[in-house]
Design an enzyme around this catalytic site. Structure first.
Site, PDB file in Angstrom:
ATOM      1  N   GLN A   1      -5.067  -2.151   9.187  1.00 54.47           N
ATOM      2  CA  GLN A   1      -4.878  -3.443   8.526  1.00 54.47           C
ATOM      3  C   GLN A   1      -5.455  -4.572   9.382  1.00 54.47           C
ATOM      4  OE1 GLN A   1      -3.386  -3.863   5.354  1.00 54.47           O
ATOM      5  NE2 GLN A   1      -4.201  -5.934   5.592  1.00 54.47           N
TER       6      GLN A   1
ATOM      7  N   LYS B   1       0.841  -1.201   0.000  1.00 57.81           N
ATOM      8  CA  LYS B   1       0.000   0.000   0.000  1.00 57.81           C
ATOM      9  C   LYS B   1       0.877   1.252   0.000  1.00 57.81           C
ATOM     10  CE  LYS B   1      -3.866  -2.443   1.925  1.00 57.81           C
ATOM     11  NZ  LYS B   1      -4.537  -3.005   3.089  1.00 57.81           N
TER      12      LYS B   1
ATOM     13  N   ASP C   1     -11.653   2.111   3.177  1.00 60.83           N
ATOM     14  CA  ASP C   1     -11.870   0.661   3.028  1.00 60.83           C
ATOM     15  C   ASP C   1     -13.342   0.351   2.754  1.00 60.83           C
ATOM     16  OD1 ASP C   1      -9.763  -1.072   3.024  1.00 60.83           O
ATOM     17  OD2 ASP C   1      -9.573  -1.179   5.216  1.00 60.83           O
TER      18      ASP C   1
END
Ligand code: NAD
Length: 287
Positions: A97, A53, A120
């Site tokens: 995460q 990322k 997300d």
């Protein structure tokens, strides 16, 4: 005839280029988009995802803030960091995460991210907006699936799409997004009684099971589009999807490989969500 391969590397590069162009415009207008990524603990797979990322941010001109917290971080400390990032005007996207260490409550953490920075697309506000067809952050992997179908001009409206898997991060949102695109959607899962017969009627198959070789060629309707979301590590260390690729590509019309299919799309969609957040928060643009 062999199926046309849907190349996730090509399509993700196209999306990332668009994100980079728009990030550049944001920077020229004052500030580059900024993504904050939180990693708790030292899970090796999560470390790889976070590193990827970060690299994608660099490539797209998105500022990347990284927070590596020890595995014994308390819920209070993690929520305090998220609260600080929520309040920081220079941060456009926040991502924690997953999975988190067992003592932490993933739902509480996901819910703590401000919906307007939830790149997300996991916050219940964004899930609700997605289901009711409103503008919102769409979850990256299922949104990537739709982008792949659109890029290849594979018709969705009026087609029968069968999603195998009903997780909150892939199966359910993939079904919701296919419905938004006017497909007739069937969701199969571990309790589905006659899965092979249902899959056989699909024009579009989305496999998100997490079992290598689960979808066999004999389940497929000739000419269908097969999107393989599965990422499975085989005993020899190689990666495989949920679909028996070698046999399925002789029956399907379109098929994604693993690796190089859906995988690269997820990060590309994350970059796009971060850029859209920056545009929206600066008063320019919409989703
Ligand atoms: P999950 O374990 O949360 O869900 C799996 C789903 O498969 C469940 O809903 C279950 O009902 C269904 N299932 C299990 N056994 C079944 C059976 N015998 N018959 C029918 N359905 C069955 O997994 P997930 O998080 O949705 O991920 C699915 C796969 O996608 C995994 O391989 C994962 O690694 C991969 N994945 C890839 C990406 C990406 O490409 N970026 C992102 C997320 C997940």
């Amino acid at each position: 005839m062999s199926a046309e391969i849907i190349d996730g590397k090509e399509i993700s590069a196209y999306i990332k280029q668009q994100a980079a162009d728009r990030a550049k415009a944001c920077a020229a207008a004052g500030r580059a988009p900024c993504l904050a990524v939180i990693l708790v603990g030292d899970d090796p797979a999560s470390q790889v995802y976070v590193r990827n990322k970060h690299r994608a941010c660099e490539a797209c001109g998105v500022t990347s803030l990284q927070y590596a917290l020890p595995a014994d971080t308390t819920q209070e400390a993690l929520l305090a960091l998220i609260g600080k990032l929520n309040a920081d005007d220079a941060v456009d996207g926040i991502l924690c995460q997953l999975p988190l260490p067992e003592h932490l409550d993933e739902t509480a953490v996901t819910d703590a991210v401000a919906p307007e920075k939830d790149v997300d697309g996991f916050h219940p506000v964004n899930v609700g907006k997605m289901l009711s067809g409103k503008d919102c952050f769409l979850p990256c992997t299922p949104a990537g699936v739709i982008e792949m179908l659109k890029y290849k001009k594979i018709p969705i409206a009026g087609k029968h799409a069968v999603v195998i898997g009903r997780s909150n991060i892939v199966g359910k949102p993939a079904a919701a997004l296919l419905l938004r695109e006017n497909a007739t959607v069937t969701v199969c899962h571990s309790r589905t009684a006659n899965l092979p017969e249902i899959v056989k009627t699909a024009d579009i198959v989305v496999a998100a099971v997490g079992r290598p070789g689960f979808v066999t060629a004999d389940m497929l309707k000739p000419g269908c589009a097969v999107i393989d979301v599965g990422i499975n590590r085989l005993p020899d260390g190689s990666l495989a999807g949920d679909v028996d690729f070698a046999a399925a590509k002789e029956i399907a019309g379109f098929i994604t490989p693993v690796p190089g299919g859906v995988g690269p799309m997820t990060i590309a969609m994350l970059m796009m969500n971060t850029v859209k957040s920056a545009e929206k928060r600066s008063g320019k643009g919409d989703f």
